[in-house]
Design an enzyme around this catalytic site. Structure first.
Site, PDB file in Angstrom:
ATOM      1  N   GLY A 217      49.128  41.017  46.688  1.00 48.06           N
ATOM      2  CA  GLY A 217      47.980  41.485  47.448  1.00 48.06           C
ATOM      3  C   GLY A 217      47.540  42.876  47.011  1.00 48.06           C
TER       4      GLY A 217
ATOM      5  N   ASP B 192      51.664  38.538  42.730  1.00 51.33           N
ATOM      6  CA  ASP B 192      50.790  38.069  43.793  1.00 51.33           C
ATOM      7  C   ASP B 192      51.090  38.811  45.092  1.00 51.33           C
ATOM      8  OD1 ASP B 192      49.496  36.005  42.247  1.00 51.33           O
ATOM      9  OD2 ASP B 192      51.430  35.014  42.255  1.00 51.33           O
TER      10      ASP B 192
ATOM     11  N   GLY C 255      43.965  37.632  38.726  1.00 47.55           N
ATOM     12  CA  GLY C 255      42.899  38.277  39.475  1.00 47.55           C
ATOM     13  C   GLY C 255      43.393  38.737  40.818  1.00 47.55           C
ATOM     14  N   HIS C 256      42.515  39.414  41.538  1.00 44.58           N
ATOM     15  CA  HIS C 256      42.853  39.806  42.892  1.00 44.58           C
ATOM     16  C   HIS C 256      41.626  39.698  43.773  1.00 44.58           C
ATOM     17  CE1 HIS C 256      42.000  43.663  40.701  1.00 44.58           C
ATOM     18  NE2 HIS C 256      41.120  43.745  41.666  1.00 44.58           N
TER      19      HIS C 256
ATOM     20  N   GLY D 147      44.897  43.712  45.534  1.00 46.19           N
ATOM     21  CA  GLY D 147      43.461  43.935  45.600  1.00 46.19           C
ATOM     22  C   GLY D 147      43.054  44.927  46.669  1.00 46.19           C
TER      23      GLY D 147
ATOM     24  N   VAL E  51      50.589  42.244  53.915  1.00 52.53           N
ATOM     25  CA  VAL E  51      50.533  40.995  54.693  1.00 52.53           C
ATOM     26  C   VAL E  51      51.692  40.850  55.682  1.00 52.53           C
ATOM     27  CG1 VAL E  51      49.068  39.703  53.094  1.00 52.53           C
ATOM     28  CG2 VAL E  51      51.521  39.647  52.747  1.00 52.53           C
TER      29      VAL E  51
ATOM     30  N   ASN F 263      43.087  35.991  33.056  1.00 50.54           N
ATOM     31  CA  ASN F 263      44.032  34.950  33.470  1.00 50.54           C
ATOM     32  C   ASN F 263      44.596  35.199  34.853  1.00 50.54           C
ATOM     33  OD1 ASN F 263      45.416  37.236  32.399  1.00 50.54           O
ATOM     34  ND2 ASN F 263      47.290  36.047  32.318  1.00 50.54           N
TER      35      ASN F 263
ATOM     36  N   THR G 295      42.953  30.356  39.377  1.00 51.00           N
ATOM     37  CA  THR G 295      43.078  28.907  39.223  1.00 51.00           C
ATOM     38  C   THR G 295      42.828  28.124  40.494  1.00 51.00           C
ATOM     39  OG1 THR G 295      45.437  28.975  39.726  1.00 51.00           O
ATOM     40  CG2 THR G 295      44.802  29.274  37.416  1.00 51.00           C
ATOM     41  N   GLY G 296      43.035  28.780  41.656  1.00 56.33           N
ATOM     42  CA  GLY G 296      42.939  28.074  42.928  1.00 56.33           C
ATOM     43  C   GLY G 296      44.141  27.212  43.233  1.00 56.33           C
TER      44      GLY G 296
END
Length: 424
Positions: free
Chosen positions: A14, A12, A39-40, A16, A332, A37, A302-303
């Site tokens: 970043g 996770d 994503g970005h 993307g 970030v 399963n 999933t949020g």
């Protein structure tokens, strides 16, 4: 030239925005592993998109986007994702799907859900997208390759064997409704019709592109610590998340991979269960989660709220080494501007001894973070374009991390937009 963009830690980081930025200069971008399963998130002039199967290159007219043979291909999700970006004004992308990619079947998703339900508190924190059952079938040699969709005699024979095998588990282990050959064959026919326009021998396509000196970008999902061999096993994904696997998952010669950009966040975040040494909790975690990412630290698929922690030099150094890193993209950094002081995990204490080497999972579970606190910069750094214009304490933070992990930070991200990148 072949390049790869991968994650250093839990995945996770970043990626993307970095893949989106690098895709602008690529002729071809290839998803080489994983499935829907993970994503970005990508933010551009078309809007904000959470991609799960599509590569980042779909937003560029000049780029061919390839779903490689290493991807767990959920055909309905891919088609839905293509339609969703076109509906938002994105020109129809050029997409190719490997004829050797394997298909996520509806029963894979059911088995994933049933197994997590059966395990209860001992579950693996799966996204319940069918990934583990899919890869189990792939390596048991009972999965479905895309090319098999176009052999009717083979399909009719195979669905009978599939139902015989799966129904034993459904009846006696999970106590759930059984599969029928007729429904399964109908599903495979639907999948064939959906995917037919995109299917080709992508490895041959990529070989020709290499000979023509095209720029190829390999894009994976998740990061080093989710790799099934070198990650925090068993709390890992089911396909290799390492850049060298990109050559296998795309079907290109290993010696063609020339650049590996490994993405690290300026803090840590993770989704799912597993050891997370620098994890923080309570109000401290809530504040960082709320401010983090692009609109908060929540899973793109999933949020669900991500677990939060301080930057982990031990895990990141290990992650970069395993990826074969040539460049680190540090993302970030702007999020940390609210902190007076910023803790950094520089070692692990295990059984009374401090180490800076990343251990195996059984020892990792016992590790306690050794923290060093650095002064914050207490201002908004978004919009800054030159490294030397960053606040001194911000530069010291970046340079401290760089020294600790031992790999060059060549890109610093200080905002959500694709142009919010500082090159060093």
């Amino acid at each position: 030239m072949v390049k790869a963009v991968v994650g250093a830690n839990w995945g996770d980081e970043g990626k993307g925005k970095i893949t989106d930025m690098m895709a602008a200069d690529a002729d071809i971008i290839v998803r080489f592993q994983g499935g829907a399963n993970a994503g970005h998130t990508i933010k551009n002039h078309y809007g904000k998109f959470a991609l799960h199967t599509l590569p980042s290159g779909v937003f560029y007219n000049h780029t061919t986007s390839i779903i490689g043979n290493g991807v767990a291909l959920n055909i309905p999700i891919l088609i839905k994702e293509i339609n969703s970006i076109v509906e938002k004004g994105v020109p129809a992308p050029k997409i190719l799907v490997s004829d050797r990619a394997q298909i996520v079947m509806p029963y894979h998703i059911l088995f994933d859900q049933y197994e997590e339900e059966r395990l209860g508190k001992a579950s693996f924190g799966s996204t319940k997208s069918g990934i583990a059952p899919f890869y189990s079938d792939k390596y048991a040699k009972i999965g479905y390759q895309v090319q098999e969709l176009f052999d009717e005699d083979l399909l009719k024979e195979k669905v009978l064997r599939t139902c015989d095998q799966k129904n034993v588990l459904l009846e006696h282990l999970y106590h759930k409704p059984l599969l029928t050959p007729e429904e399964l064959l109908d599903t495979l026919h639907e999948y064939r019709d959906m995917i037919a326009p995109y299917v080709c021998d992508t490895s041959a396509y990529l070989w020709n592109a290499i000979k023509e000196n095209k720029t190829i970008l390999l894009e994976g999902q998740l990061g080093t610590l989710k790799d099934p061999d070198h990650g925090i096993y068993p709390m890992v994904t089911s396909s290799s998340t390492l850049a060298p696997y990109g050559c296998i998952g795309a079907g290109i010669p290993a010696q063609e991979l020339k650049q590996v950009v490994t993405v690290c966040k300026a803090y840590s975040s993770a989704v799912g269960a597993g050891a997370f040494v620098s994890e923080i909790f309570g109000d401290e975690a809530d504040e960082l989660r709320r401010r983090g990412g692009d609109g908060g630290e929540f899973g793109a698929t999933t949020g669900r709220p991500r677990r939060m922690g301080w930057f982990d030099c031990v895990a990141s150094k290990y992650g970069c080494r395993m990826q074969g890193t040539t460049d680190v993209a540090f993302t970030v950094v702007d999020v940390l501007g609210y902190l007076d002081e910023i803790p950094v995990c520089v070692g692990y204490e295990i059984d009374g001894e401090v180490t800076t080497d990343f251990p195996v999972t059984s020892k990792l579970e016992k590790a306690k973070p050794v923290l060093k606190t650095l002064p914050g910069w207490k201002c908004d750094i978004s919009g800054i374009k030159k490294y030397e214009d960053l606040p001194e304490n911000c530069r010291k933070y970046i340079e401290f991390i760089e020294k600790e992990i031992g790999f060059p930070i060549t890109m610093v991200s200080n905002g959500p937009g694709r142009d919010d990148i500082i090159y060093r």
